[in-house]
Write an enzyme that holds these catalytic residues in place. Structure first.
Site, PDB file in Angstrom:
ATOM      1  N   GLU A  85      77.781   7.404  -1.541  1.00 17.58           N
ATOM      2  CA  GLU A  85      78.117   7.623  -0.134  1.00 17.58           C
ATOM      3  C   GLU A  85      76.957   8.244   0.643  1.00 17.58           C
ATOM      4  O   GLU A  85      76.893   9.462   0.815  1.00 17.58           O
ATOM      5  CB  GLU A  85      79.358   8.525   0.011  1.00 17.58           C
ATOM      6  CG  GLU A  85      79.782   8.680   1.469  1.00 17.58           C
ATOM      7  CD  GLU A  85      80.923   9.675   1.684  1.00 17.58           C
ATOM      8  OE1 GLU A  85      81.474   9.699   2.793  1.00 17.58           O
ATOM      9  OE2 GLU A  85      81.234  10.432   0.745  1.00 17.58           O
ATOM     10  N   LYS A  95      80.232   3.651  -0.187  1.00 21.56           N
ATOM     11  CA  LYS A  95      81.020   4.188   0.922  1.00 21.56           C
ATOM     12  C   LYS A  95      80.069   4.449   2.075  1.00 21.56           C
ATOM     13  O   LYS A  95      79.204   5.325   1.989  1.00 21.56           O
ATOM     14  CB  LYS A  95      81.762   5.462   0.507  1.00 21.56           C
ATOM     15  CG  LYS A  95      82.641   6.024   1.629  1.00 21.56           C
ATOM     16  CD  LYS A  95      83.605   7.099   1.139  1.00 21.56           C
ATOM     17  CE  LYS A  95      84.403   7.659   2.315  1.00 21.56           C
ATOM     18  NZ  LYS A  95      85.460   8.607   1.885  1.00 21.56           N
TER      19      LYS A  95
END
Length: 300
Positions: free
Chosen positions: A182, A219
């Site tokens: 992420e 993500k």
């Protein structure tokens, strides 16, 4: 749970092909007071860290046990370490999610962010990562999530963030889990679109170094340029590309996400928008059910 087990294989297939989104229930120490305040629990209504964590666990338990929080629309849930070690209805949280709700459990493993340098914030060191990953596997966790932040389209900074993310990802994979990488791009960045193009190219470079079986998830902030991350979603080493809401309202995040056909949601604040401790269970469940439905529709 080991890679190659029946449960792991079922979870991997669900993450790759299932319809729905990943719920982010992983607010950590620094963001917990803010999350509780939005939930109608002010800081003066609890005393000390233990009481604070008890309040957030009660909130998360209420969400997890709500009638609409099932595999019908929710693919996975990202947990904070304390939540993984705690129980819901007398059962370890990850076991309840998978065995009772059909939802794949993930664990947030990063320890927060370094100060900003080169337009980015790297992850702080994780000296106890090996032990944490071993514990996670024991609790039946499928994958992990680790966050860094990009504030500017700075090529050197973005390269450093992605290199660190993939270094951690390889450790996670070696422990038998699937990492969610992420590198968030700040939605208020003046160079957000340019940063996203740099980020895409940098991630692609690292994906090409992974061997068969070294699978990751990504993500990413919902991009300014629709479908810019399709090339990442199509990469053979990528299980799924999920989107973070990044501070957008639920409606705005869902509208933006719906324009990106190969991303699904992994929302935190947008999921809990409009929920409060003071609501009756029917009112709480109706509000949460409405958010779940909106996020699900944007993801499919």
């Amino acid at each position: 749970m080991a890679q190659g087990s029946a449960a792991f294989s079922a979870q991997a297939e669900r993450m790759k092909t299932g319809k729905g989104f990943i719920a982010a229930l992983d607010q950590s120490g620094g963001s917990t007071p803010k999350a509780l305040k939005l939930y109608g629990v002010d800081e003066d209504s609890y005393s000390g860290e233990e009481a604070m964590y008890a309040e957030i666990h009660a909130m998360r338990s209420r969400i997890i046990l709500a009638p609409d929080f099932t595999s019908e629309k929710v693919l996975g849930a990202i947990l904070f370490e304390r939540t993984m070690r705690a129980e819901v209805n007398g059962k370890p949280t990850a076991a309840l999610l998978w065995e009772d709700r059909g939802i794949v459990p993930f664990l947030k493993i990063d320890k927060g962010l370094e100060d900003q340098a080169d337009g980015v914030q790297m992850m702080k060191p994780m000296p106890t990562l090996a032990a944490l990953l071993a514990d996670a596997a024991g609790f039946g966790i499928f994958g992990t999530k680790e966050r860094s932040v990009i504030h500017e389209a700075n090529a050197a900074g973005i390269a450093a963030v992605v290199a660190q993310q993939f270094e951690v990802a390889r450790t996670v994979i070696a422990a038998g889990l699937v990492p969610i990488i992420e590198p968030e791009v700040n939605i208020h960045s003046a160079t957000k679109g340019a940063a996203e193009a740099l980020l895409r190219d940098e991630i692609l470079k690292h994906l090409d170094t992974l061997d068969a079986g070294q699978d990751v998830m990504l993500k990413l902030t919902i991009p300014d340029e629709d479908n810019i991350y399709d090339v990442l979603a199509d990469h053979p080493r990528v299980v799924r590309v999920v989107a973070l809401s990044g501070g957008y309202t639920t409606d705005d995040a869902c509208q933006r996400l719906a324009r990106n056909g190969k991303m699904i949601a992994s929302f935190s604040r947008a999921l809990t928008e409009g929920l409060s401790k003071q609501q009756s269970d029917p009112a709480f469940n109706a509000a949460l059910g409405g958010n779940i439905d909106k996020i699900y529709q944007a993801s499919v």
